[in-house]
Design an enzyme around this catalytic site. Structure first.
Site, mmCIF file in Angstrom:
data_model
loop_
_atom_site.group_PDB
_atom_site.id
_atom_site.type_symbol
_atom_site.label_atom_id
_atom_site.label_comp_id
_atom_site.label_asym_id
_atom_site.label_seq_id
_atom_site.Cartn_x
_atom_site.Cartn_y
_atom_site.Cartn_z
ATOM 1 N N ARG A 125 13.736 -14.951 -9.188
ATOM 2 C CA ARG A 125 12.917 -16.144 -9.506
ATOM 3 C C ARG A 125 12.027 -16.582 -8.345
ATOM 4 N NH1 ARG A 125 17.976 -17.705 -11.327
ATOM 5 N NH2 ARG A 125 18.236 -17.424 -13.574
ATOM 6 N N LYS A 147 -2.596 -16.464 -5.632
ATOM 7 C CA LYS A 147 -2.634 -15.729 -6.903
ATOM 8 C C LYS A 147 -2.055 -14.343 -6.684
ATOM 9 C CE LYS A 147 -6.508 -17.781 -9.361
ATOM 10 N NZ LYS A 147 -7.835 -17.534 -9.938
ATOM 11 N N GLU A 188 -18.032 -11.794 -0.207
ATOM 12 C CA GLU A 188 -17.163 -12.957 -0.477
ATOM 13 C C GLU A 188 -17.281 -13.975 0.655
ATOM 14 O OE1 GLU A 188 -15.736 -13.528 -3.299
ATOM 15 O OE2 GLU A 188 -15.211 -11.618 -4.236
ATOM 16 N N LYS A 230 -11.751 -21.564 1.546
ATOM 17 C CA LYS A 230 -10.982 -21.296 0.331
ATOM 18 C C LYS A 230 -9.756 -22.209 0.247
ATOM 19 C CE LYS A 230 -8.923 -17.817 -2.599
ATOM 20 N NZ LYS A 230 -8.741 -16.417 -2.929
ATOM 21 N N GLU A 240 -4.855 -24.103 -10.389
ATOM 22 C CA GLU A 240 -6.029 -23.965 -11.259
ATOM 23 C C GLU A 240 -5.914 -24.809 -12.519
ATOM 24 O OE1 GLU A 240 -8.955 -20.339 -11.172
ATOM 25 O OE2 GLU A 240 -7.139 -19.861 -12.245
ATOM 26 N N ARG A 245 -10.903 -25.213 -8.579
ATOM 27 C CA ARG A 245 -10.749 -23.837 -8.145
ATOM 28 C C ARG A 245 -11.781 -22.913 -8.770
ATOM 29 N NH1 ARG A 245 -5.082 -21.151 -6.449
ATOM 30 N NH2 ARG A 245 -6.152 -19.218 -6.056
ATOM 31 N N ASN A 249 -15.340 -19.102 -8.266
ATOM 32 C CA ASN A 249 -15.894 -18.025 -9.108
ATOM 33 C C ASN A 249 -17.408 -17.934 -9.008
ATOM 34 O OD1 ASN A 249 -13.402 -17.367 -10.016
ATOM 35 N ND2 ASN A 249 -13.533 -18.600 -11.876
ATOM 36 N N HIS A 252 -19.402 -14.808 -9.847
ATOM 37 C CA HIS A 252 -18.503 -13.836 -10.465
ATOM 38 C C HIS A 252 -18.747 -13.595 -11.957
ATOM 39 C CE1 HIS A 252 -16.554 -13.942 -6.628
ATOM 40 N NE2 HIS A 252 -15.655 -13.053 -7.008
ATOM 41 N N HIS A 256 -18.950 -9.648 -12.832
ATOM 42 C CA HIS A 256 -18.092 -8.878 -13.744
ATOM 43 C C HIS A 256 -18.942 -8.018 -14.683
ATOM 44 C CE1 HIS A 256 -14.656 -10.647 -12.058
ATOM 45 N NE2 HIS A 256 -14.789 -11.838 -12.593
ATOM 46 N N HIS A 268 -16.959 -4.328 -6.040
ATOM 47 C CA HIS A 268 -16.818 -5.739 -6.384
ATOM 48 C C HIS A 268 -17.742 -6.606 -5.505
ATOM 49 C CE1 HIS A 268 -15.030 -9.379 -7.876
ATOM 50 N NE2 HIS A 268 -14.768 -9.775 -6.631
HETATM 51 N N1 LIG Z 1 -5.190 -12.596 -5.226
HETATM 52 C C1 LIG Z 1 -6.441 -12.967 -5.111
HETATM 53 O O1 LIG Z 1 -6.753 -14.153 -5.002
HETATM 54 C C2 LIG Z 1 -7.512 -11.929 -5.065
HETATM 55 C C3 LIG Z 1 -8.823 -12.287 -4.694
HETATM 56 C C4 LIG Z 1 -9.787 -11.284 -4.601
HETATM 57 C C5 LIG Z 1 -9.460 -9.971 -4.920
HETATM 58 N N2 LIG Z 1 -8.181 -9.669 -5.298
HETATM 59 C C6 LIG Z 1 -7.808 -8.303 -5.646
HETATM 60 O O2 LIG Z 1 -7.932 -7.485 -4.493
HETATM 61 C C7 LIG Z 1 -8.118 -6.131 -4.916
HETATM 62 C C8 LIG Z 1 -9.154 -5.486 -4.047
HETATM 63 O O3 LIG Z 1 -8.705 -5.538 -2.725
HETATM 64 P P1 LIG Z 1 -9.399 -4.726 -1.536
HETATM 65 O O4 LIG Z 1 -10.857 -4.913 -1.605
HETATM 66 O O5 LIG Z 1 -8.667 -5.113 -0.324
HETATM 67 O O6 LIG Z 1 -9.181 -3.211 -1.923
HETATM 68 P P2 LIG Z 1 -7.866 -2.313 -2.119
HETATM 69 O O7 LIG Z 1 -6.627 -3.083 -1.885
HETATM 70 O O8 LIG Z 1 -8.025 -1.672 -3.453
HETATM 71 O O9 LIG Z 1 -8.029 -1.254 -0.958
HETATM 72 C C9 LIG Z 1 -9.109 -0.340 -0.958
HETATM 73 C C10 LIG Z 1 -8.706 0.929 -0.204
HETATM 74 O O10 LIG Z 1 -8.643 0.664 1.194
HETATM 75 C C11 LIG Z 1 -7.429 1.192 1.750
HETATM 76 N N3 LIG Z 1 -7.164 0.398 2.935
HETATM 77 C C12 LIG Z 1 -6.550 -0.791 3.049
HETATM 78 N N4 LIG Z 1 -6.587 -1.225 4.314
HETATM 79 C C13 LIG Z 1 -7.231 -0.275 5.040
HETATM 80 C C14 LIG Z 1 -7.581 -0.163 6.415
HETATM 81 N N5 LIG Z 1 -7.325 -1.126 7.298
HETATM 82 N N6 LIG Z 1 -8.230 0.958 6.805
HETATM 83 C C15 LIG Z 1 -8.553 1.920 5.927
HETATM 84 N N7 LIG Z 1 -8.258 1.865 4.613
HETATM 85 C C16 LIG Z 1 -7.605 0.764 4.169
HETATM 86 C C17 LIG Z 1 -6.443 1.085 0.605
HETATM 87 O O11 LIG Z 1 -5.380 2.006 0.757
HETATM 88 C C18 LIG Z 1 -7.326 1.453 -0.583
HETATM 89 O O12 LIG Z 1 -7.402 2.824 -0.727
HETATM 90 C C19 LIG Z 1 -8.500 -6.187 -6.382
HETATM 91 O O13 LIG Z 1 -7.439 -5.714 -7.162
HETATM 92 C C20 LIG Z 1 -8.728 -7.671 -6.654
HETATM 93 O O14 LIG Z 1 -8.383 -8.034 -7.964
HETATM 94 C C21 LIG Z 1 -7.214 -10.615 -5.372
#
Ligand SMILES: NC(=O)c1ccc[n+]([C@@H]2O[C@H](COP(=O)([O-])OP(=O)(O)OC[C@H]3O[C@@H](n4cnc5c(N)ncnc54)[C@H](O)[C@@H]3O)[C@@H](O)[C@H]2O)c1
Length: 369
Positions: A125, A147, A188, A230, A240, A245, A249, A252, A256, A268
């Protein structure tokens, strides 16, 4: 270089310790100790894309502080956000004897963090977790806000709000990111600057070279400012509910559509950059955003090598369909975050037909500019 450390109170019962700077990963064990929570074990979920030596530094630092540490490496990237990964994490947590006083540490990009955070939210939990974001996008955006989610038939459809207790953004991780990934993360940051104010946007422009060179000092400051923007918005609406919040977006709705229309070949961050420009055109019609602001936004994004025009092979009508505005509708209205001025975002209620019309016009205008 010194590390910046601060604590953000989300509400009376949730606070988040944030450390930003080169080498921050080694500081986490001390922060955990100082927070006074007697964790029984530290369970690190590491992204396979992150060089192992970084993660080992943290394992050693926790061990030196006297903690029991376990580590599991999971494959990084969007595929990590699956129910299979989460089942694997639950099994591992049981196997290593995780209890309600364990701290899970998500060490990686936004994808691994979203999945590991969701495992932390659901195991027994909900157990405490920390996030060590390793991409610029995850440092400046995903790490904050609580999130967590996995993809299940649709993106982010299963998830929970579960704020990490610690966020540790170590800028040394930026050194191993490829250029496109790094620049995408900057979109971002620009979004946060537009929400925050002219001074943030100016600061980005003035420090362009150092930012693109991934200087630790400027990158740390930029991440810090981005997280603060943020967190400020999240603290007003942490689950939210009130709507504030939704300001996050900005850009965004259009982003999308760009991602879908291009089969996700546009990243993205690149899509967000285009979205910020198209939505700025829409804002000039709805909120009276001065046209000079569009130029300012476009110029800033271009300075960082981000795209500012919608793909020419996608018609405005096609793009608007992909925005799925009907899904955002509540009653006969939908709400869009738009800028009234740089640093003055507002939530605007529009009728579906109005929103479709204005976004289609904005798409065309941004394409022709
Ligand atoms: N929770 C939230 O509020 C929130 C907000 C924005 C985005 N997201 C999510 O984040 C995800 C995208 O995250 P991202 O852009 O970090 O990409 P990712 O997590 O998909 O990573 C991209 C690639 O980079 C590699 N990588 C990670 N760190 C590295 C480093 N230091 N050096 C080299 N390679 C590295 C990873 O293994 C992967 O192959 C999406 O799924 C999105 O939905 C979540």
């Amino acid at each position: 270089m010194s590390l910046e450390h601060s604590t953000w109170a989300i509400n009376e019962s949730i606070s988040v310790d944030i450390a930003v700077g080169p080498g921050a990963r080694i500081v986490l064990p001390r922060l955990v100790r100082e927070a006074g929570r007697d964790y029984t074990s530290i369970l690190i979920v590491a992204d396979s894309g992150v060089p192992g030596r970084f993660v080992e530094d943290m394992v050693e630092a926790f061990t030196r502080e006297g903690f029991r540490v376990e580590k599991l490496v999971v494959k990084g990237g969007e595929k990590a956000k699956s129910i299979n990964t989460v089942v694997g994490l639950w099994e591992w947590l049981l196997k290593v004897g995780a209890d309600r006083w364990s701290l899970l540490v998500a060490y990686g990009g936004g994808a691994v963090s979203d999945a590991a955070g969701f495992a932390a939210a659901t195991y027994m939990r909900g157990i405490d977790w920390a996030t060590v974001p390793t991409t610029l996008l995850s440092m400046a955006d995903a790490a904050a806000g609580g999130k967590t989610a996995i993809d299940f038939n649709a993106k982010n459809i299963i998830g929970a709000f579960h704020h990490p207790r610690f966020i540790v953004a170590d800028t040394e991780h930026l050194e191993t990111l490829d250029e496109r990934n790094y620049v995408s993360g900057l979109a971002e940051v620009v979004k946060h600057a537009l929400l925050e104010g002219e001074w943030f946007l100016d600061w980005l422009r003035r420090n362009r070279e150092a930012i693109l060179a991934r200087s630790h000092a400027e990158a740390s400051k930029m991440i810090r400012m981005s997280l603060d923007t943020k967190m400020k918005i999240v603290a007003r609406d942490y689950r939210e509910r009130k709507g504030d919040r939704m300001l996050l977006n900005l850009g965004h709705t259009v982003a999308h559509a760009v991602e879908k229309a291009t089969g996700y070949t546009v990243s993205h961050g690149e899509a967000v950059a285009i979205g910020l420009v198209v939505e700025a055109y829409a804002a000039t019609r709805i909120t009276g955003l001065p046209r000079s602001s569009i130029e300012e936004i476009r110029e800033t994004l271009s300075l960082f090598g981000l795209p500012t025009r919608p793909p020419s092979n996608i018609s405005a009508d096609e793009a608007v369909k992909l925005m799925r505005l009907d899904k955002k509708r509540r009653g006969d209205k939908l709400t869009l975050p738009l800028l009234e001025a740089i640093g003055r975002p507002v939530l605007v209620d529009l009728r579906l037909d109005e929103a479709e019309k204005v976004l289609a016009e904005a798409w065309r205008e941004a394409g022709n500019a």
